[in-house]
Design a protein around this motif. Sequence first.
Motif, PDB file in Angstrom:
ATOM      1  N   LYS A  74       0.830  -1.214   0.000  1.00  6.92           N
ATOM      2  CA  LYS A  74       0.000   0.000   0.000  1.00  6.92           C
ATOM      3  C   LYS A  74       0.868   1.269   0.000  1.00  6.92           C
ATOM      4  N   LEU A  75       1.828   1.303  -0.914  1.00  9.44           N
ATOM      5  CA  LEU A  75       2.748   2.433  -1.011  1.00  9.44           C
ATOM      6  C   LEU A  75       2.449   3.269  -2.249  1.00  9.44           C
ATOM      7  N   PRO A  76       2.432   4.586  -2.136  1.00 13.71           N
ATOM      8  CA  PRO A  76       2.340   5.434  -3.326  1.00 13.71           C
ATOM      9  C   PRO A  76       3.681   5.493  -4.043  1.00 13.71           C
ATOM     10  N   ILE A  77       3.639   5.857  -5.295  1.00 10.79           N
ATOM     11  CA  ILE A  77       4.859   6.011  -6.090  1.00 10.79           C
ATOM     12  C   ILE A  77       4.919   7.431  -6.638  1.00 10.79           C
ATOM     13  N   ARG A  78       6.070   8.083  -6.434  1.00  9.18           N
ATOM     14  CA  ARG A  78       6.281   9.377  -7.094  1.00  9.18           C
ATOM     15  C   ARG A  78       7.101   9.145  -8.349  1.00  9.18           C
ATOM     16  N   ILE A  79       6.546   9.586  -9.469  1.00  8.86           N
ATOM     17  CA  ILE A  79       7.283   9.575 -10.730  1.00  8.86           C
ATOM     18  C   ILE A  79       8.129  10.841 -10.756  1.00  8.86           C
ATOM     19  N   GLY A  80       9.433  10.661 -10.740  1.00  5.78           N
ATOM     20  CA  GLY A  80      10.323  11.809 -10.705  1.00  5.78           C
ATOM     21  C   GLY A  80      10.928  12.089 -12.071  1.00  5.78           C
ATOM     22  N   VAL A  81      10.368  13.061 -12.773  1.00  7.07           N
ATOM     23  CA  VAL A  81      10.906  13.449 -14.085  1.00  7.07           C
ATOM     24  C   VAL A  81      11.913  14.577 -13.876  1.00  7.07           C
ATOM     25  N   ASN A  82      13.110  14.382 -14.401  1.00  4.83           N
ATOM     26  CA  ASN A  82      14.160  15.381 -14.259  1.00  4.83           C
ATOM     27  C   ASN A  82      14.624  15.802 -15.654  1.00  4.83           C
ATOM     28  N   GLY A  83      14.661  17.121 -15.864  1.00  5.28           N
ATOM     29  CA  GLY A  83      15.033  17.636 -17.174  1.00  5.28           C
ATOM     30  C   GLY A  83      16.394  17.155 -17.656  1.00  5.28           C
ATOM     31  N   GLY A  84      17.266  16.775 -16.729  1.00  6.55           N
ATOM     32  CA  GLY A  84      18.600  16.343 -17.119  1.00  6.55           C
ATOM     33  C   GLY A  84      18.714  14.870 -17.435  1.00  6.55           C
ATOM     34  N   SER A  85      17.616  14.119 -17.270  1.00 10.58           N
ATOM     35  CA  SER A  85      17.711  12.668 -17.511  1.00 10.58           C
ATOM     36  C   SER A  85      16.446  12.134 -18.180  1.00 10.58           C
ATOM     37  N   LEU A  86      16.042  12.787 -19.255  1.00  9.87           N
ATOM     38  CA  LEU A  86      14.881  12.320 -20.001  1.00  9.87           C
ATOM     39  C   LEU A  86      15.219  11.050 -20.772  1.00  9.87           C
TER      40      LEU A  86
END
Length: 364
Positions: free
Chosen positions: A127-139
């Motif tokens: 029952k864990l949420p996930i944050r999608i971490g988009v970083n401009g330096g690693s597309l």
Amino acid sequence: MSLLKERRKTRQINVGSQPVGSDAPVSVQSMTNTQTQDVQATVNQILSLEKAGCEIVRAAVPDMEAAKALKKIKAQIHIPLIADIHFDWRLAIASAESGVDGLRINPGNIGTADKIKAVVDCAKAHKLPIRIGVNGGSLEKEIEKQYGVTARGMVESALANIRILEDLGFYDIKVSLKASDVARTVEAYRQLSPLTDVPLHVGVTEAGGLYAGITKSAIGIGMLLSEGIGDTIRVSLTRDPVEEIRTGFEILRALGLRQRGPELISCPTCGRCKINLFKIAEQVEKALLERSARIKVAIMGCVVNGPGEAKEADIGIAGGDGNGILFKKGKVIRKIDQAYLVDELIKEIDAMTLKAEEVNGKES
């Protein structure tokens, strides 16, 4: 009249005991900069962050030793803990099994579809949420090739990663879109916000040292929050992470979104100032970090104009030549030897806090 736009409506998720999104208050996060494998150092830093008001904390998980250390860390802290994972899906699973409250990953760099599914299945089970971490330096390479390192590219990456998770029946998601420059960060969030109802974690990454970092973060985060965009924030500074929490709450206070603890106002000083106001203001500011009373505190340089200029303050001090004064709502209460100005001010604030708590206790 408020200049803030109505806050964007989102689905609500829970990071441990902390609700994020929908009508929940905008939460303030930070990230440890200790070696996660060093359990005691990491715990000590998180406890300091808790005192400053941190509501969610993230820790880097570079290897399996760090993933296993999270269990011992989690047992000694009191706020939700997120594991920050890059590339290795096994670290995400090990972190979940160590009892963390959420995962920060980029599904696109976790690996093959079966590895992503394994992480998602594990998050569901715990029952864990996930944050999608988009970083401009690693597309992702294909996205960068098509769109370049642009706001549009960041948005396309976020949407693609959201689809990956939702196609697996997973919806406890939040998203961050971070770049090191304010304009691209703000534009990315503006483009994404009408396209999805996921909660958004807002910040400017690699913002820099104290002054550059605070400036970039205040402008970028402040602009987005004023437009109703943002459900949780992190100010990124190359400093003690406690400074990130202080700055985050000051941004929220300035926008009228949240109030935490005393508000400090102080004069910039002039030729009338006979005391080291810079040092005094720093001492008071540090002491107020752990105080909970929602009062306005003034630190003024001279007794001539101090009380009058700061008469809206609940309490304050003004310096003189060898001594100073304590005042409340612009009225002088007593003179104090300069050496004891800060101590007496803090005593009065603590007394006001205790009185307020007693009144609230009786009313409830």
